[in-house]
Design an enzyme around this catalytic site. Structure first.
Site, PDB file in Angstrom:
ATOM      1  N   ALA A  36      -9.672  10.954   2.948  1.00 54.73           N
ATOM      2  CA  ALA A  36     -11.020  11.121   3.071  1.00 54.73           C
ATOM      3  C   ALA A  36     -11.725  12.471   2.814  1.00 54.73           C
ATOM      4  O   ALA A  36     -10.890  13.631   2.853  1.00 54.73           O
ATOM      5  CB  ALA A  36     -11.503  10.998   4.783  1.00 54.73           C
ATOM      6  N   GLN A  96      -6.840  -3.547   9.455  1.00 52.02           N
ATOM      7  CA  GLN A  96      -6.173  -2.514  10.035  1.00 52.02           C
ATOM      8  C   GLN A  96      -4.978  -3.309  10.609  1.00 52.02           C
ATOM      9  O   GLN A  96      -5.115  -4.266  10.891  1.00 52.02           O
ATOM     10  CB  GLN A  96      -7.135  -1.927  11.210  1.00 52.02           C
ATOM     11  CG  GLN A  96      -6.710  -0.886  11.766  1.00 52.02           C
ATOM     12  CD  GLN A  96      -6.504   0.384  10.695  1.00 52.02           C
ATOM     13  OE1 GLN A  96      -5.478   0.593  10.321  1.00 52.02           O
ATOM     14  NE2 GLN A  96      -7.551   1.153  10.441  1.00 52.02           N
ATOM     15  N   GLU A 156       0.999  -1.322   0.050  1.00 45.55           N
ATOM     16  CA  GLU A 156       0.078  -0.002  -0.043  1.00 45.55           C
ATOM     17  C   GLU A 156       0.839   1.163  -0.233  1.00 45.55           C
ATOM     18  O   GLU A 156       1.792   1.141   0.694  1.00 45.55           O
ATOM     19  CB  GLU A 156      -0.779  -0.142   1.258  1.00 45.55           C
ATOM     20  CG  GLU A 156      -1.966   1.249   1.227  1.00 45.55           C
ATOM     21  CD  GLU A 156      -2.924   1.050   2.542  1.00 45.55           C
ATOM     22  OE1 GLU A 156      -3.492  -0.047   2.456  1.00 45.55           O
ATOM     23  OE2 GLU A 156      -2.924   2.013   3.228  1.00 45.55           O
ATOM     24  N   ARG A 180       7.906   3.736   1.687  1.00 42.55           N
ATOM     25  CA  ARG A 180       9.528   3.366   1.929  1.00 42.55           C
ATOM     26  C   ARG A 180       9.560   1.902   1.495  1.00 42.55           C
ATOM     27  O   ARG A 180       8.888   1.089   2.000  1.00 42.55           O
ATOM     28  CB  ARG A 180       9.984   3.481   3.102  1.00 42.55           C
ATOM     29  CG  ARG A 180       9.893   5.142   3.473  1.00 42.55           C
ATOM     30  CD  ARG A 180      10.500   5.650   4.651  1.00 42.55           C
ATOM     31  NE  ARG A 180      10.376   6.675   4.878  1.00 42.55           N
ATOM     32  CZ  ARG A 180      11.333   7.964   4.421  1.00 42.55           C
ATOM     33  NH1 ARG A 180      12.261   7.466   3.836  1.00 42.55           N
ATOM     34  NH2 ARG A 180      11.341   9.156   4.572  1.00 42.55           N
TER      35      ARG A 180
HETATM   36  C1  LIG Z   1      -7.212  -1.562   4.561  1.00 41.61           C
HETATM   37  C2  LIG Z   1      -7.695  -0.277   5.256  1.00 41.61           C
HETATM   38  C3  LIG Z   1      -7.259   0.591   4.172  1.00 41.61           C
HETATM   39  C4  LIG Z   1      -7.939   2.114   4.473  1.00 41.61           C
HETATM   40  N1  LIG Z   1      -7.875   3.220   3.491  1.00 41.61           N
HETATM   41  C5  LIG Z   1      -8.098   4.300   3.868  1.00 41.61           C
HETATM   42  C6  LIG Z   1      -7.771   5.592   3.157  1.00 41.61           C
HETATM   43  O1  LIG Z   1      -7.445   5.454   1.788  1.00 41.61           O
HETATM   44  N2  LIG Z   1      -8.636   6.589   3.288  1.00 41.61           N
HETATM   45  C7  LIG Z   1      -9.085   6.824   4.503  1.00 41.61           C
HETATM   46  O2  LIG Z   1      -9.486   7.886   4.630  1.00 41.61           O
HETATM   47  N3  LIG Z   1      -9.083   5.951   5.267  1.00 41.61           N
HETATM   48  C8  LIG Z   1      -8.884   4.583   5.229  1.00 41.61           C
HETATM   49  N4  LIG Z   1      -8.873   3.644   6.006  1.00 41.61           N
HETATM   50  C9  LIG Z   1      -9.392   3.972   7.158  1.00 41.61           C
HETATM   51  C10 LIG Z   1     -11.057   3.593   7.335  1.00 41.61           C
HETATM   52  O3  LIG Z   1     -11.567   4.961   6.598  1.00 41.61           O
HETATM   53  C11 LIG Z   1     -11.635   3.903   8.608  1.00 41.61           C
HETATM   54  O4  LIG Z   1     -11.297   2.863   9.500  1.00 41.61           O
HETATM   55  C12 LIG Z   1     -13.038   4.196   8.714  1.00 41.61           C
HETATM   56  O5  LIG Z   1     -13.425   4.838  10.111  1.00 41.61           O
HETATM   57  C13 LIG Z   1     -13.919   3.208   8.685  1.00 41.61           C
HETATM   58  O6  LIG Z   1     -14.051   2.489   7.250  1.00 41.61           O
HETATM   59  P1  LIG Z   1     -14.885   1.437   7.044  1.00 41.61           P
HETATM   60  O7  LIG Z   1     -14.850   1.289   5.414  1.00 41.61           O
HETATM   61  O8  LIG Z   1     -14.442   0.071   7.723  1.00 41.61           O
HETATM   62  O9  LIG Z   1     -16.185   1.719   7.381  1.00 41.61           O
HETATM   63  P2  LIG Z   1     -17.712   0.695   7.667  1.00 41.61           P
HETATM   64  O10 LIG Z   1     -17.525  -0.700   7.535  1.00 41.61           O
HETATM   65  O11 LIG Z   1     -18.720   1.415   6.871  1.00 41.61           O
HETATM   66  O12 LIG Z   1     -17.961   1.093   9.245  1.00 41.61           O
HETATM   67  C14 LIG Z   1     -16.804   1.228  10.197  1.00 41.61           C
HETATM   68  C15 LIG Z   1     -17.383   0.506  11.480  1.00 41.61           C
HETATM   69  O13 LIG Z   1     -18.158   1.207  11.994  1.00 41.61           O
HETATM   70  C16 LIG Z   1     -19.240   0.439  12.865  1.00 41.61           C
HETATM   71  N5  LIG Z   1     -20.477   0.902  12.391  1.00 41.61           N
HETATM   72  C17 LIG Z   1     -20.881   2.193  11.741  1.00 41.61           C
HETATM   73  N6  LIG Z   1     -22.377   2.079  11.834  1.00 41.61           N
HETATM   74  C18 LIG Z   1     -22.809   1.020  12.324  1.00 41.61           C
HETATM   75  C19 LIG Z   1     -24.036   0.439  12.234  1.00 41.61           C
HETATM   76  N7  LIG Z   1     -25.305   1.188  11.578  1.00 41.61           N
HETATM   77  N8  LIG Z   1     -24.217  -0.835  12.680  1.00 41.61           N
HETATM   78  C20 LIG Z   1     -23.162  -1.619  13.106  1.00 41.61           C
HETATM   79  N9  LIG Z   1     -21.918  -1.029  12.991  1.00 41.61           N
HETATM   80  C21 LIG Z   1     -21.531   0.072  12.507  1.00 41.61           C
HETATM   81  C22 LIG Z   1     -18.920  -0.875  12.136  1.00 41.61           C
HETATM   82  O14 LIG Z   1     -18.435  -1.726  13.342  1.00 41.61           O
HETATM   83  C23 LIG Z   1     -17.650  -0.889  11.215  1.00 41.61           C
HETATM   84  O15 LIG Z   1     -16.699  -1.705  11.476  1.00 41.61           O
HETATM   85  C24 LIG Z   1      -8.607   2.329   5.685  1.00 41.61           C
HETATM   86  C25 LIG Z   1      -8.619   1.319   6.682  1.00 41.61           C
HETATM   87  C26 LIG Z   1      -8.275  -0.072   6.367  1.00 41.61           C
HETATM   88  C27 LIG Z   1      -8.294  -1.071   7.439  1.00 41.61           C
END
Ligand SMILES: Cc1cc2nc3c(=O)[nH]c(=O)nc-3n(C[C@H](O)[C@H](O)[C@H](O)COP(=O)(O)OP(=O)(O)OC[C@H]3O[C@@H](n4cnc5c(N)ncnc54)[C@H](O)[C@@H]3O)c2cc1C
Length: 313
Positions: A66, A192, A32, A288
């Site tokens: 974001a 994560q 990544e 890196r």
């Molecule tokens: C591999 C990876 C790559 C990433 N890349 C980026 C990036 O490029 N740019 C960036 O800005 N961020 C990135 N992130 C961070 C990510 O955007 C954040 O962790 C964000 O807070 C959650 O995104 P998500 O897609 O997991 O959200 P979602 O899966 O939509 O929700 C996040 C969590 O909120 C809880 N939740 C929310 N609403 C509800 C509900 N109604 N009912 C039940 N549970 C709920 C769930 O437990 C869920 O795990 C990355 C994270 C990972 C692991």
């Protein structure tokens, strides 16, 4: 009693981990990157990419600020990889603070540029504070995955959280959320970062018990500076173990030693994951190459490019 049994099983698994010398290199890796801001950072990214490319990654991904703050830079980086390399690129895409129309236009442009893999994420509010969906947007990653699938048959990865996402009410709800993202059309999850291999292995087993059969790829963050990592870890709910803090203790003025310690810690974690059956690893490279390259090497991975034949004397 259960925790005693758990720790016994964990100790056995750790003891059974193969030595580095015995690792067959039968692993898959992905890397990544983040989109560069300056020309200097851009040069560094391409150097990094060219160093890691011969390891034959199954894909490389590029993050997305974001709210769309890196929209053009992410697109430019992903498009350059698609145009100049045989390694498939994956574009991260978040839905926070954007309308469906904006997101759909970004996704359509990726499809037109030949990009077939999207890492679909909700994102976090850039100014901090609790998440609020955009009034005309996708409410969360589940809706985003479904929306992307309606645009084109993208290969979609989603995020997973071995130590539970901070917004989740409990581990079960978090796992259910992951299942719903996969049911909506995602093909794999990338986790994560975490520093306790057993937290990943337990999470993987819990996912399987919940009926999730899609691949869950551990996200590996090689850490060479604990204080910088702490801020990121606090935001995403990852625990930094005391042993890790103590391993970096006294190394503030020894950057080379910090790199060696970082590679050792991450490689040891990967070795234990390997012993637990993990064969695919996603590296957060921070643009890196050296740490990720060294860890892959310790895991038995070698360049897929034949060395240039030596000139005749
Ligand atoms: C591999 C990876 C790559 C990433 N890349 C980026 C990036 O490029 N740019 C960036 O800005 N961020 C990135 N992130 C961070 C990510 O955007 C954040 O962790 C964000 O807070 C959650 O995104 P998500 O897609 O997991 O959200 P979602 O899966 O939509 O929700 C996040 C969590 O909120 C809880 N939740 C929310 N609403 C509800 C509900 N109604 N009912 C039940 N549970 C709920 C769930 O437990 C869920 O795990 C990355 C994270 C990972 C692991």
């Amino acid at each position: 009693m259960t925790s005693q049994l758990n720790s016994l099983a964990e100790a056995r698994r750790a003891a059974a981990a193969p030595l580095f010398a015995d690792l067959a290199g039968d692993i898959g890796v992905s890397f990544e990157f983040f989109p560069p801001k300056t020309e200097k950072m851009e040069a560094q990214l391409w150097d990094t990419f060219q160093t890691l490319e011969p390891l034959g990654p199954s894909f490389v991904s590029v993050t997305y600020g974001a709210g769309g703050s890196t929209r053009e830079r992410t697109h430019a980086t992903v498009a350059r990889i698609a145009a100049t390399s045989t390694v498939p690129p994956a574009a991260h895409l978040t839905c926070v603070e954007a309308s469906r129309a904006e997101i759909d236009a970004v996704a359509e442009a990726y499809w037109e540029a030949g990009v077939r893999h999207i890492v679909a994420l909700r994102g976090d509010v850039p100014s901090g504070g609790p998440y609020r969906p955009h009034p005309a947007g996708y409410a969360n990653a589940i809706e985003l995955v479904a929306g992307l699938k309606a645009i084109a048959p993208f290969d979609i990865s989603v995020a997973a959280y071995p130590e539970v996402h901070p917004d989740a009410t409990c581990a079960e709800a978090d796992l259910d959320n992951l299942k719903r993202k996969l049911d909506a059309g995602a093909t794999r999850a990338i986790t994560q970062f975490f520093f306790a291999p057993e937290s990943f292995l337990r999470f993987r087993d819990a996912a399987a018990a919940a009926g999730i059969d899609a691949p869950i790829i551990p996200g590996i963050l090689p850490v060479s500076n604990v204080s910088q990592t702490r801020r990121m870890a606090d935001m995403c709910g990852t625990a930094i173990p005391a042993w890790m803090v103590s391993l970096f203790d006294g190394l503030d003025d020894h950057p080379a030693a910090r790199q060696l310690v970082a590679a050792t810690i991450a490689a040891e974690m990967c070795r234990r994951l390997y012993a637990g059956g993990v064969r695919d690893f996603h590296f957060y490279t921070l643009n890196r190459a050296e740490l990720s390259y060294a860890i892959c090497h310790l895991l038995g991975l070698r360049s897929k490019v034949a060395p240039a034949t030596e000139k005749a004397a």
